[in-house]
Scaffold this motif. Structure first.
Motif, PDB file in Angstrom:
ATOM      1  N   LYS A   1     -32.387  -2.447  -8.520  1.00 52.73           N
ATOM      2  CA  LYS A   1     -32.401  -3.908  -8.456  1.00 52.73           C
ATOM      3  C   LYS A   1     -31.029  -4.329  -8.774  1.00 52.73           C
ATOM      4  CE  LYS A   1     -37.072  -5.102  -9.348  1.00 52.73           C
ATOM      5  NZ  LYS A   1     -37.370  -5.892  -8.190  1.00 52.73           N
ATOM      6  N   PHE A   2     -30.737  -5.542  -8.479  1.00 53.82           N
ATOM      7  CA  PHE A   2     -29.123  -6.056  -8.837  1.00 53.82           C
ATOM      8  C   PHE A   2     -29.098  -7.583  -9.027  1.00 53.82           C
ATOM      9  CE2 PHE A   2     -27.859  -7.811  -4.692  1.00 53.82           C
ATOM     10  CZ  PHE A   2     -28.803  -6.909  -3.876  1.00 53.82           C
ATOM     11  N   GLN A   3     -28.003  -8.231  -9.387  1.00 55.49           N
ATOM     12  CA  GLN A   3     -27.983  -9.688  -9.615  1.00 55.49           C
ATOM     13  C   GLN A   3     -26.781  -9.895  -8.734  1.00 55.49           C
ATOM     14  OE1 GLN A   3     -28.684 -10.996 -13.758  1.00 55.49           O
ATOM     15  NE2 GLN A   3     -28.268  -8.938 -14.221  1.00 55.49           N
ATOM     16  N   GLN A   4     -26.661 -11.324  -8.239  1.00 55.50           N
ATOM     17  CA  GLN A   4     -25.552 -11.736  -7.288  1.00 55.50           C
ATOM     18  C   GLN A   4     -24.879 -12.833  -7.867  1.00 55.50           C
ATOM     19  OE1 GLN A   4     -27.237 -12.514  -3.750  1.00 55.50           O
ATOM     20  NE2 GLN A   4     -28.718 -14.142  -4.471  1.00 55.50           N
ATOM     21  N   CYS A   5     -23.381 -12.900  -7.408  1.00 55.20           N
ATOM     22  CA  CYS A   5     -22.751 -14.052  -7.711  1.00 55.20           C
ATOM     23  C   CYS A   5     -21.826 -14.516  -6.437  1.00 55.20           C
ATOM     24  CB  CYS A   5     -21.572 -13.727  -8.944  1.00 55.20           C
ATOM     25  SG  CYS A   5     -20.747 -14.781  -9.262  1.00 55.20           S
ATOM     26  N   MET A   6     -22.736 -15.616  -5.925  1.00 51.53           N
ATOM     27  CA  MET A   6     -22.143 -15.880  -4.658  1.00 51.53           C
ATOM     28  C   MET A   6     -20.850 -16.701  -4.582  1.00 51.53           C
ATOM     29  SD  MET A   6     -24.686 -15.120  -3.276  1.00 51.53           S
ATOM     30  CE  MET A   6     -24.473 -15.435  -1.753  1.00 51.53           C
ATOM     31  N   GLN A   7     -19.979 -16.083  -3.622  1.00 55.72           N
ATOM     32  CA  GLN A   7     -18.647 -16.439  -3.345  1.00 55.72           C
ATOM     33  C   GLN A   7     -18.201 -17.521  -2.210  1.00 55.72           C
ATOM     34  OE1 GLN A   7     -16.248 -15.711  -5.876  1.00 55.72           O
ATOM     35  NE2 GLN A   7     -18.541 -15.155  -6.681  1.00 55.72           N
TER      36      GLN A   7
ATOM     37  N   SER B   1     -11.029 -13.950 -10.391  1.00 54.71           N
ATOM     38  CA  SER B   1      -9.936 -14.274 -11.126  1.00 54.71           C
ATOM     39  C   SER B   1     -10.168 -14.051 -12.757  1.00 54.71           C
ATOM     40  CB  SER B   1      -9.203 -15.642 -10.972  1.00 54.71           C
ATOM     41  OG  SER B   1      -9.135 -15.812  -9.584  1.00 54.71           O
ATOM     42  N   ARG B   2     -11.396 -14.707 -12.925  1.00 55.49           N
ATOM     43  CA  ARG B   2     -11.831 -14.479 -14.475  1.00 55.49           C
ATOM     44  C   ARG B   2     -11.943 -13.093 -14.910  1.00 55.49           C
ATOM     45  NH1 ARG B   2     -14.849 -18.729 -16.432  1.00 55.49           N
ATOM     46  NH2 ARG B   2     -15.298 -19.682 -14.256  1.00 55.49           N
ATOM     47  N   LEU B   3     -12.277 -12.268 -14.090  1.00 56.81           N
ATOM     48  CA  LEU B   3     -12.506 -11.078 -14.294  1.00 56.81           C
ATOM     49  C   LEU B   3     -11.074 -10.211 -14.320  1.00 56.81           C
ATOM     50  CD1 LEU B   3     -15.520  -9.710 -12.448  1.00 56.81           C
ATOM     51  CD2 LEU B   3     -15.441 -10.469 -14.865  1.00 56.81           C
ATOM     52  N   GLY B   4     -10.148 -10.993 -13.969  1.00 57.08           N
ATOM     53  CA  GLY B   4      -8.788 -10.348 -13.916  1.00 57.08           C
ATOM     54  C   GLY B   4      -8.710  -9.495 -12.536  1.00 57.08           C
ATOM     55  N   VAL B   5      -9.428  -9.629 -11.412  1.00 55.68           N
ATOM     56  CA  VAL B   5      -9.375  -8.983 -10.219  1.00 55.68           C
ATOM     57  C   VAL B   5      -8.599  -9.805  -9.202  1.00 55.68           C
ATOM     58  CG1 VAL B   5     -10.530  -8.280  -8.199  1.00 55.68           C
ATOM     59  CG2 VAL B   5     -11.778  -8.033 -10.756  1.00 55.68           C
ATOM     60  N   LYS B   6      -7.609  -9.312  -8.823  1.00 57.19           N
ATOM     61  CA  LYS B   6      -6.670  -9.844  -7.842  1.00 57.19           C
ATOM     62  C   LYS B   6      -7.162  -9.555  -6.256  1.00 57.19           C
ATOM     63  CE  LYS B   6      -3.329 -11.317 -10.499  1.00 57.19           C
ATOM     64  NZ  LYS B   6      -4.011 -11.045 -12.039  1.00 57.19           N
ATOM     65  N   TYR B   7      -7.755  -8.502  -6.008  1.00 58.61           N
ATOM     66  CA  TYR B   7      -8.488  -8.158  -4.876  1.00 58.61           C
ATOM     67  C   TYR B   7      -8.894  -9.459  -4.269  1.00 58.61           C
ATOM     68  CZ  TYR B   7     -11.473  -5.058  -1.678  1.00 58.61           C
ATOM     69  OH  TYR B   7     -11.906  -4.491  -0.485  1.00 58.61           O
ATOM     70  N   ARG B   8      -8.784  -9.553  -2.761  1.00 60.98           N
ATOM     71  CA  ARG B   8      -9.337 -10.652  -2.254  1.00 60.98           C
ATOM     72  C   ARG B   8     -10.504 -10.544  -1.476  1.00 60.98           C
ATOM     73  NH1 ARG B   8      -7.171 -14.114   2.396  1.00 60.98           N
ATOM     74  NH2 ARG B   8      -9.483 -14.627   2.437  1.00 60.98           N
ATOM     75  N   ARG B   9     -10.862  -9.163  -1.135  1.00 59.80           N
ATOM     76  CA  ARG B   9     -11.835  -9.025  -0.081  1.00 59.80           C
ATOM     77  C   ARG B   9     -13.379  -8.989  -0.947  1.00 59.80           C
ATOM     78  NH1 ARG B   9      -9.157  -3.971   3.244  1.00 59.80           N
ATOM     79  NH2 ARG B   9     -10.177  -2.708   1.670  1.00 59.80           N
ATOM     80  N   ILE B  10     -14.178  -9.224   0.142  1.00 59.57           N
ATOM     81  CA  ILE B  10     -15.723  -9.306  -0.423  1.00 59.57           C
ATOM     82  C   ILE B  10     -16.472  -7.991   0.450  1.00 59.57           C
ATOM     83  CG2 ILE B  10     -17.671 -10.870  -0.275  1.00 59.57           C
ATOM     84  CD1 ILE B  10     -15.843 -11.528  -2.454  1.00 59.57           C
ATOM     85  N   PRO B  11     -17.511  -7.583  -0.152  1.00 64.33           N
ATOM     86  CA  PRO B  11     -17.969  -7.481  -1.197  1.00 64.33           C
ATOM     87  C   PRO B  11     -17.203  -6.777  -2.500  1.00 64.33           C
ATOM     88  CG  PRO B  11     -18.759  -5.706  -0.316  1.00 64.33           C
ATOM     89  CD  PRO B  11     -17.864  -6.364   0.586  1.00 64.33           C
ATOM     90  N   VAL B  12     -17.165  -7.111  -3.891  1.00 58.58           N
ATOM     91  CA  VAL B  12     -17.091  -6.564  -4.946  1.00 58.58           C
ATOM     92  C   VAL B  12     -18.504  -6.185  -5.743  1.00 58.58           C
ATOM     93  CG1 VAL B  12     -15.729  -6.783  -7.184  1.00 58.58           C
ATOM     94  CG2 VAL B  12     -14.563  -7.453  -5.020  1.00 58.58           C
ATOM     95  N   LEU B  13     -18.192  -4.894  -6.501  1.00 55.55           N
ATOM     96  CA  LEU B  13     -19.559  -4.636  -7.128  1.00 55.55           C
ATOM     97  C   LEU B  13     -19.146  -4.184  -8.570  1.00 55.55           C
ATOM     98  CD1 LEU B  13     -22.962  -3.883  -6.339  1.00 55.55           C
ATOM     99  CD2 LEU B  13     -21.954  -1.758  -7.052  1.00 55.55           C
ATOM    100  N   THR B  14     -19.938  -4.927  -9.549  1.00 52.17           N
ATOM    101  CA  THR B  14     -19.702  -4.365 -10.820  1.00 52.17           C
ATOM    102  C   THR B  14     -20.948  -3.386 -11.179  1.00 52.17           C
ATOM    103  OG1 THR B  14     -20.463  -6.494 -11.816  1.00 52.17           O
ATOM    104  CG2 THR B  14     -18.137  -6.278 -11.230  1.00 52.17           C
ATOM    105  N   ILE B  15     -20.692  -2.491 -12.305  1.00 51.98           N
ATOM    106  CA  ILE B  15     -21.809  -1.854 -12.836  1.00 51.98           C
ATOM    107  C   ILE B  15     -21.191  -1.680 -14.173  1.00 51.98           C
ATOM    108  CG2 ILE B  15     -23.310   0.047 -13.174  1.00 51.98           C
ATOM    109  CD1 ILE B  15     -22.489   1.022 -10.347  1.00 51.98           C
TER     110      ILE B  15
END
Ligand SMILES: N[C@@H](CCC(=O)N[C@@H](CS)C(=O)NCC(=O)O)C(=O)O
Length: 337
Positions: free
Chosen positions: A32-38, A48-62
């Motif tokens: 199970k996971f949650q999503q944040c649509m971009q 950017s709010r997370l301090g991530v400069k990487y521009r590619r999608i997807p990004v996953l956080t755990i």
């Protein structure tokens, strides 16, 4: 690492075929996971709010760990316990493991996957949108896909290469009537790695050059694609409705979490570490070397192993996250202002 009790959040957008791989992986594994649509084009303030400069999608956080690149994300997810009703099989024999790795090389490093991008861009409405073209020109600097006439010129050889890939699957692995590429009971990462561009092409009307690539010519490949699509869809349906978070909600959840992984070490025997004289805590930059290379993450070096580089970056609110990038296709170097 066992099961992840920390929140898992996928940053993606609907038509992203790389994100589909992660989504299928999570569903097939019953996680199970949650999503944040971009948005489909930059800027992406939620990242950017997370301090991530990487521009590619997807990004996953755990938890507070941020993982870049589909391949690395799936490797990390493979370390989690499967959920209820998981359908995913795992490569176990040396041959299966080798094939799975070679599929990745074939798809990404040989440029086979990029041929699908060319066929799809040729037919996509996005090519009419100057904002999209400008955004992707920056993204693929040097790829030569734009302007559209460039795609036209590449097309004959692109079709030939894609047809060759269909022939490869039809005449080798699938020729003996197996259900899944590695001969397993269920789909593996190997199936995901090979299926995504083929299924993506099916979704874009007119993208597949039917005269050369059709069900009549490659019946086993088309049957496998259909089998994969319906198995993955069943898994997605069974996972149930996903919770969609706003960027603010996602950041709050992430920055309020613990880290998923404990802190690793710098491998002093690593050739890049020695060459760059990298030290723990030093300010470094880290970026993908193939596409989106202008977007470099900056932070303090946490660890370097033969699998990944991890840096600690500052979120906009001053909180910290750890960003993980695989070694293959990523570079790390001391940061100089
Ligand atoms: N090697 C990367 C490639 C990811 C990639 O190219 N993703 C596309 C979307 S499917 C992308 O980021 N395109 C540019 C963008 O959306 O900004 C991965 O496997 O995650």
């Amino acid at each position: 690492m066992g099961s992840a009790e920390k929140p898992i959040i996928l940053y993606h957008y609907e038509v992203s075929p790389y994100s589909k791989q992660v989504l299928w992986y999570l569903a097939l594994k019953g996680i199970k996971f949650q999503q944040c649509m971009q948005p489909r084009i930059m800027p992406r303030p939620d990242l950017s709010r997370l301090g991530v400069k990487y521009r590619r999608i997807p990004v996953l956080t755990i938890g507070r760990d941020v993982y870049l690149d589909t391949r690395h994300i799936m490797t990390k997810l493979s370390e989690l316990e499967p959920g209820k009703g998981a359908r995913l099989s795992v490569a176990t024999t040396p041959e299966q493991k080798a094939l799975q790795r070679l599929f990745q090389v074939f798809m990404i490093d040989s440029g086979f996957g990029r041929c699908f991008v060319q066929l799809i861009l040729y037919k996509t409405r996005g090519m009419m949108d100057p904002e999209f073209v400008k955004d992707r020109t920056e993204f693929m600097s040097g790829a030569g896909f734009f302007p559209p006439e460039a795609l036209e010129a590449m097309r004959p050889d692109t079709i030939r290469r894609v047809k060759d890939g269909f022939e490869f699957l039809e005449q080798t692995l699938l020729s003996d009537g197996r259900d899944w590429l590695l001969g397993t009971a269920g789909p593996t990462v190997g199936d995901i790695e090979m299926a995504w561009p083929l299924l993506w092409m099916e979704k874009v009307p007119g993208a597949r050059p039917e005269e050369w690539i059709s069900e009549a010519k490659f019946p086993k490949v088309f049957a496998w694609m259909e089998r994969f699509k319906s198995t993955a869809q069943k898994a997605v349906d069974e996972l149930g409705e996903l919770r969609t978070l706003t960027g603010e909600e996602a950041a709050k959840l992430i920055l309020g979490s613990d880290y998923h992984e404990s802190v690793g070490q710098i491998d002093e025997t690593d050739v890049v570490v020695q060459h760059q004289k990298l030290k723990k805590g030093q300010l470094v930059k880290m970026w993908p070397t193939d596409t989106g290379s202008n977007h470099k993450d900056v932070g303090e070096l946490v660890s370097v192993s033969d699998k990944e580089v991890v840096i600690e970056a500052k979120a906009e609110d001053g909180g910290l996250v750890r960003i993980h990038a695989q070694r293959h296709g990523f570079a790390v170097a001391p940061y100089e202002k």
